[in-house]
Scaffold this motif. Structure first.
Motif, PDB file in Angstrom:
ATOM      1  N   GLY A 285       0.805  -1.218   0.000  1.00 13.58           N
ATOM      2  CA  GLY A 285       0.000   0.000   0.000  1.00 13.58           C
ATOM      3  C   GLY A 285       0.838   1.267   0.000  1.00 13.58           C
ATOM      4  O   GLY A 285       0.520   2.242  -0.702  1.00 13.58           O
ATOM      5  N   THR A 286       1.925   1.281   0.768  1.00 19.35           N
ATOM      6  CA  THR A 286       2.760   2.485   0.835  1.00 19.35           C
ATOM      7  C   THR A 286       3.417   2.804  -0.503  1.00 19.35           C
ATOM      8  O   THR A 286       3.781   3.956  -0.753  1.00 19.35           O
ATOM      9  N   MET A 287       3.543   1.797  -1.371  1.00 16.02           N
ATOM     10  CA  MET A 287       4.156   2.048  -2.686  1.00 16.02           C
ATOM     11  C   MET A 287       3.278   2.943  -3.558  1.00 16.02           C
ATOM     12  O   MET A 287       3.775   3.661  -4.424  1.00 16.02           O
ATOM     13  N   PHE A 288       1.929   2.906  -3.335  1.00 16.24           N
ATOM     14  CA  PHE A 288       1.004   3.574  -4.251  1.00 16.24           C
ATOM     15  C   PHE A 288       0.129   4.619  -3.551  1.00 16.24           C
ATOM     16  O   PHE A 288      -0.879   5.055  -4.117  1.00 16.24           O
ATOM     17  N   THR A 289       0.510   5.034  -2.336  1.00 18.02           N
ATOM     18  CA  THR A 289      -0.321   5.969  -1.573  1.00 18.02           C
ATOM     19  C   THR A 289      -0.599   7.250  -2.342  1.00 18.02           C
ATOM     20  O   THR A 289      -1.733   7.745  -2.355  1.00 18.02           O
ATOM     21  N   LYS A 290       0.413   7.813  -3.015  1.00 14.34           N
ATOM     22  CA  LYS A 290       0.245   9.089  -3.702  1.00 14.34           C
ATOM     23  C   LYS A 290      -0.116   8.926  -5.179  1.00 14.34           C
ATOM     24  O   LYS A 290      -0.789   9.781  -5.750  1.00 14.34           O
ATOM     25  N   THR A 291       0.339   7.829  -5.768  1.00 10.51           N
ATOM     26  CA  THR A 291       0.184   7.691  -7.224  1.00 10.51           C
ATOM     27  C   THR A 291      -1.095   6.965  -7.631  1.00 10.51           C
ATOM     28  O   THR A 291      -1.732   7.323  -8.628  1.00 10.51           O
ATOM     29  N   GLU A 292      -1.480   5.927  -6.889  1.00 13.03           N
ATOM     30  CA  GLU A 292      -2.674   5.146  -7.233  1.00 13.03           C
ATOM     31  C   GLU A 292      -3.475   4.889  -5.956  1.00 13.03           C
ATOM     32  O   GLU A 292      -3.401   3.823  -5.353  1.00 13.03           O
ATOM     33  N   PRO A 293      -4.261   5.885  -5.521  1.00 11.53           N
ATOM     34  CA  PRO A 293      -4.930   5.795  -4.222  1.00 11.53           C
ATOM     35  C   PRO A 293      -5.881   4.599  -4.082  1.00 11.53           C
ATOM     36  O   PRO A 293      -5.934   3.984  -3.023  1.00 11.53           O
ATOM     37  N   GLU A 294      -6.637   4.280  -5.122  1.00 14.87           N
ATOM     38  CA  GLU A 294      -7.578   3.161  -5.012  1.00 14.87           C
ATOM     39  C   GLU A 294      -6.833   1.840  -4.802  1.00 14.87           C
ATOM     40  O   GLU A 294      -7.236   0.985  -4.008  1.00 14.87           O
ATOM     41  N   ARG A 295      -5.729   1.698  -5.493  1.00 16.92           N
ATOM     42  CA  ARG A 295      -4.910   0.494  -5.354  1.00 16.92           C
ATOM     43  C   ARG A 295      -4.308   0.413  -3.946  1.00 16.92           C
ATOM     44  O   ARG A 295      -4.303  -0.651  -3.319  1.00 16.92           O
ATOM     45  N   ALA A 296      -3.860   1.566  -3.459  1.00 17.22           N
ATOM     46  CA  ALA A 296      -3.290   1.603  -2.115  1.00 17.22           C
ATOM     47  C   ALA A 296      -4.343   1.259  -1.065  1.00 17.22           C
ATOM     48  O   ALA A 296      -4.091   0.475  -0.133  1.00 17.22           O
ATOM     49  N   LEU A 297      -5.564   1.845  -1.212  1.00 17.03           N
ATOM     50  CA  LEU A 297      -6.631   1.562  -0.253  1.00 17.03           C
ATOM     51  C   LEU A 297      -6.989   0.085  -0.232  1.00 17.03           C
ATOM     52  O   LEU A 297      -7.264  -0.489   0.836  1.00 17.03           O
ATOM     53  N   VAL A 326      -3.905   8.015   2.625  1.00 23.86           N
ATOM     54  CA  VAL A 326      -4.441   7.987   1.250  1.00 23.86           C
ATOM     55  C   VAL A 326      -5.528   9.045   1.090  1.00 23.86           C
ATOM     56  O   VAL A 326      -5.525   9.825   0.123  1.00 23.86           O
ATOM     57  N   TYR A 327      -6.475   9.098   2.047  1.00 19.82           N
ATOM     58  CA  TYR A 327      -7.555  10.092   1.964  1.00 19.82           C
ATOM     59  C   TYR A 327      -7.006  11.514   2.043  1.00 19.82           C
ATOM     60  O   TYR A 327      -7.518  12.432   1.396  1.00 19.82           O
ATOM     61  N   TYR A 328      -5.965  11.704   2.826  1.00 11.45           N
ATOM     62  CA  TYR A 328      -5.361  13.037   2.947  1.00 11.45           C
ATOM     63  C   TYR A 328      -4.820  13.492   1.595  1.00 11.45           C
ATOM     64  O   TYR A 328      -5.075  14.620   1.154  1.00 11.45           O
TER      65      TYR A 328
END
Length: 745
Positions: A285-297, A326-328
């Motif tokens: 999840g931390t890999m995609f927190t900023k770039t792909e939020p749905e994937r991270a969630l 992610v929401y932030y």
């Protein structure tokens, strides 16, 4: 700056003393069916029990301990069953109970099985490591390595080095940890054990990772992973895949990071390691927190479900915080508040102040983005206060930076600048060198540009004059440099020649001093030999001559007593008193004779002699003692000069302890192998470290001790005890010119 949480706990592998090398339960069960001996069955049952220990299955650990007890009644089965029960106590966090079981094994194996007994010291070190008692870890490892060296247990030496390196990693001694891991690899080259080599490569990967040397870390991890893949030990391989994923994430290579992390997660899931599965989801999840939020969630929600199912509160708080992040970053601030507050509540219940401070800072940023100045300020101040209570440097700087950002956000630039200055000042205390370098670089660039502008403002004639003057100065400087180089060359030549002359002179002086020392040593050997011979002669003369004469005289007086007629009671008392004086004289002569040449030492050997001196010194005193000996029996004899010198040195050391240390307890250990006799004496007194120069001024005791040891090409060393007191270690070689003569007593 928001705090996010990537799970890199796998970089600190739990050390299981008997290495399992990634085998799963089905592989071990198959090996159990094929086992041909009771010893093999015990080893495999122990490994299965340790697999359950790694998974945290306390009941299963106890179950396999019971199976081992029923399978065999021998010493090896007893030790392994008790070890598994101790692992169970560790899972229950019952430290005293765990060490009670270890002490049972130590007492049972002592004198019965040297290798099993030596292993108990390593086991104790491992359990102290689990309970974060690193001082005790060091003490037990020192004993473990000493015993392993004495018994040539190379495997235990390597395991001790691996545990030592992990301990150094834990306390932040990163360079020392790397050197210790390299020493373990060097030791393993003796046995060339491939499985142990893979374990050491994992350890080297950890060391390089924490030192920021990612390339070296990857090389070590890949070497280890190849071995485990070839052996189909996939659980150990999975740990390495997770570490490799973390490194690729640090290098911003997200495709490779995700690939390796998913690979690890799949193996964990197939083998029922649910906590590791959840941590893998967090990493993903931390890999995609900023770039792909749905994937991270999606990854974080999966982690949350596993943590909830396992009732892992700390893990759940970590997952909730990452969901809030992610929401932030999606600017869904109210949704972020919901999850930040849930995570904060859990961490407060766990009393994890570091995480509480980080979450308070995260909430400060979130309220700032919602333009709620009062709440934002309240959480930033709370985060700073919490961080200061625990001296959390990273958390303090984050809270200060947050306060500066908040005031700037609300156009309060004076206060923003005030907190920015405080933030920079505090950060400078940690990273001052880098900031100073940057400022110096900017100042240099500014001054350079300023000088260039000044030069351009000069007219052409002044520029030409300046250039001519510069050329003249350069030529003059070149001439001056040539003269200086010539002088330096002459001086260097002189120093080289003088150095060669001094080396020759020093070599001759060393040879001369060596000859003098050799002559002195020969004289000292002869003197000590003559002294002991004279002691023996005087002792024999006293015992066979004076003592016998006095005994005969006493017996004559006693015979006359019955035939004499005394005029009164006074005469009778005086005659009886004379007989008593004769009796005391006989006892005194015998005592002197025995002290000159102790009977126990002369007739029965060193161990009997040491037992006599300890009994005589301490049986009627307030001091207690223990005396253990290994590698020889009480009646075994050593070369005569070794026995005499060891006896005299121990006698002198014990006298010093009684007179000066203020100790209450003394531990004496005697070890004998083919090469050396080693005696350690440890007391719990006030302690000291002897200074040779002071010894020669204040007394001859320690100087005599060193002289006796040196005469036999031995050594005496002193070091402080683990907590207090002193440890004296005497080493005397059993082979060599100094002590080749046989015992003649």
């Amino acid at each position: 700056m928001l705090f996010k949480y990537q799970n890199i706990a796998v970089l600190f592998w739990a050390l299981v003393p008997v290495l399992i090398f990634g085998q799963n339960r089905s592989q071990l069960t198959e090996q159990l069916r094929q086992a041909n001996s009771g010893s093999d069955r015990i080893a495999i049952l122990s490994k299965i029990g340790q697999l359950h220990y790694e998974k945290g299955n306390t009941d299963s650990v106890y179950h396999y301990a019971e199976l081992i007890s029923k399978a065999d009644q021998g010493l090896e089965a007893f030790a392994n069953s008790q070890y598994l029960r101790a692992y169970g106590k560790v899972l229950e966090n019952k430290k005293e109970a765990a060490f009670f079981l270890l002490n049972k094994v130590q007492k049972r194996t002592k004198g019965q099985n040297d290798s099993l007994w030596a292993q108990t010291f390593y086991k104790k070190a491992y359990f102290y490591y689990h309970f974060n008692d690193f001082i005790s870890v060091s003490k037990q490892l020192r004993l473990s390595m000493r015993m392993a060296d004495s018994l040539d247990l190379v495997g235990q030496q390597i395991a001790s080095q691996i545990l030592k390196s992990n301990t150094q990693l834990k306390v932040g001694e990163l360079k020392d940890a790397l050197e210790t891991a390299k020493e373990a690899r060097k030791l393993n080259s003796i046995t060339n054990d491939k499985s142990t080599e893979a374990t050491i490569d994992k350890l080297l990967g950890n060391c390089f990772f924490h030192l920021g040397k990612y390339e070296e870390s990857l090389q070590a991890y890949f070497r280890s992973a190849r071995y485990y893949e070839n052996q189909n030990y996939m659980l150990q391989a999975a740990d390495i895949y997770g570490n490799i994923g973390s490194i690729y994430q640090s290098l911003k290579k997200l495709d490779q990071a995700e690939s390796y992390t998913l690979k690890a997660k799949k193996i964990y899931g197939e083998n029922g390691y649910n906590t590791k599965v959840a941590n893998s989801y967090v990493n993903l999840g931390t890999m995609f927190t900023k770039t792909e939020p749905e994937r991270a969630l999606d990854y974080f929600e999966n982690a949350k479900k596993v943590f909830e199912k396992n009732a892992d509160s700390a893990g759940l708080a970590k997952a909730l915080n990452n969901i809030a992040n992610v929401y932030y970053y999606e600017t869904k601030y109210k949704k972020a508040l919901e999850f930040f507050n849930k995570s904060l509540a859990i961490n407060k219940s766990l009393n994890d102040q570091k995480e509480v401070s980080r979450l308070q800072t995260n909430l400060g940023y979130t309220y700032m983005m919602l333009n709620n100045k009062a709440q934002s300020n309240e959480y930033f101040i709370a985060g700073l206060s919490t961080a200061r209570k625990i001296d959390g440097l990273a958390e303090i700087t984050a809270s200060m930076e947050g306060l500066s950002d908040m005031h700037a956000h609300f156009n309060e630039f004076e206060k923003a600048l005030e907190y920015k200055d405080r933030y920079i000042a505090f950060k400078d205390s940690m990273l001052n060198a880098r900031m100073t370098e940057k400022i110096a670089e900017l100042r240099t660039r500014y001054e350079t540009e300023q000088k260039e502008r000044e030069i351009k403002s000069l007219n052409r004639e002044k520029e030409i004059d300046q250039l001519k003057l510069s050329r003249q100065e350069m030529e003059l400087e070149q001439s001056r440099n040539q003269i200086i180089y010539l002088i330096i060359f002459i001086l260097l030549s002189f120093f080289v020649l003088y150095g060669a002359y001094k080396r020759v002179s020093m070599k001759r002086e060393r040879e001369f001093q060596k000859a003098i020392i050799s002559e002195q040593e020969e004289g000292l050997k002869a003197l000590i030999s003559a002294l002991e011979s004279e002691r023996k002669r005087i002792s024999r003369d006293l015992h066979d001559g004076v003592a016998q004469t006095l005994t005969g005289l006493k017996m004559s007086f006693e015979r006359f007593y019955d035939s004499l007629h005394f005029q009164n009671q006074t005469q009778r008392k005086r005659f009886l008193q004379s007989i008593e004086y004769l009796n005391e004289a006989c006892d005194e002569v015998r005592t002197i004779s025995h002290e000159m040449m102790p009977k126990g030492l002369q007739q029965f050997g060193l161990i009997s002699g040491l037992q006599d001196i300890l009994s005589n010194m301490f049986n009627n005193s307030n001091m207690s003692y223990t005396f253990d000996f290994y590698g020889m029996k009480s009646q075994d004899r050593l070369p005569e000069m070794v026995e005499l010198s060891a006896y005299r040195i121990v006698q002198e050391l014990l006298n010093n302890i009684v007179k000066h240390s203020g100790a209450n307890k003394i531990d004496i250990n005697l070890y004998r192998n083919e090469k050396d006799l080693v005696i350690t004496i440890e007391d719990d007194g006030k302690g000291f470290l002897p200074d040779i120069e002071k010894d020669s001024q204040k007394g001859k005791g320690l100087l005599n001790i060193r002289s006796r040891a040196n005469t036999l090409n031995g050594d005496i060393g002193f070091e402080p005890g683990a907590t207090k007191g002193t440890i004296a270690t005497l080493t005397l070689p059993l082979k060599g010119d100094a002590n080749d003569q046989n015992h003649t007593g």
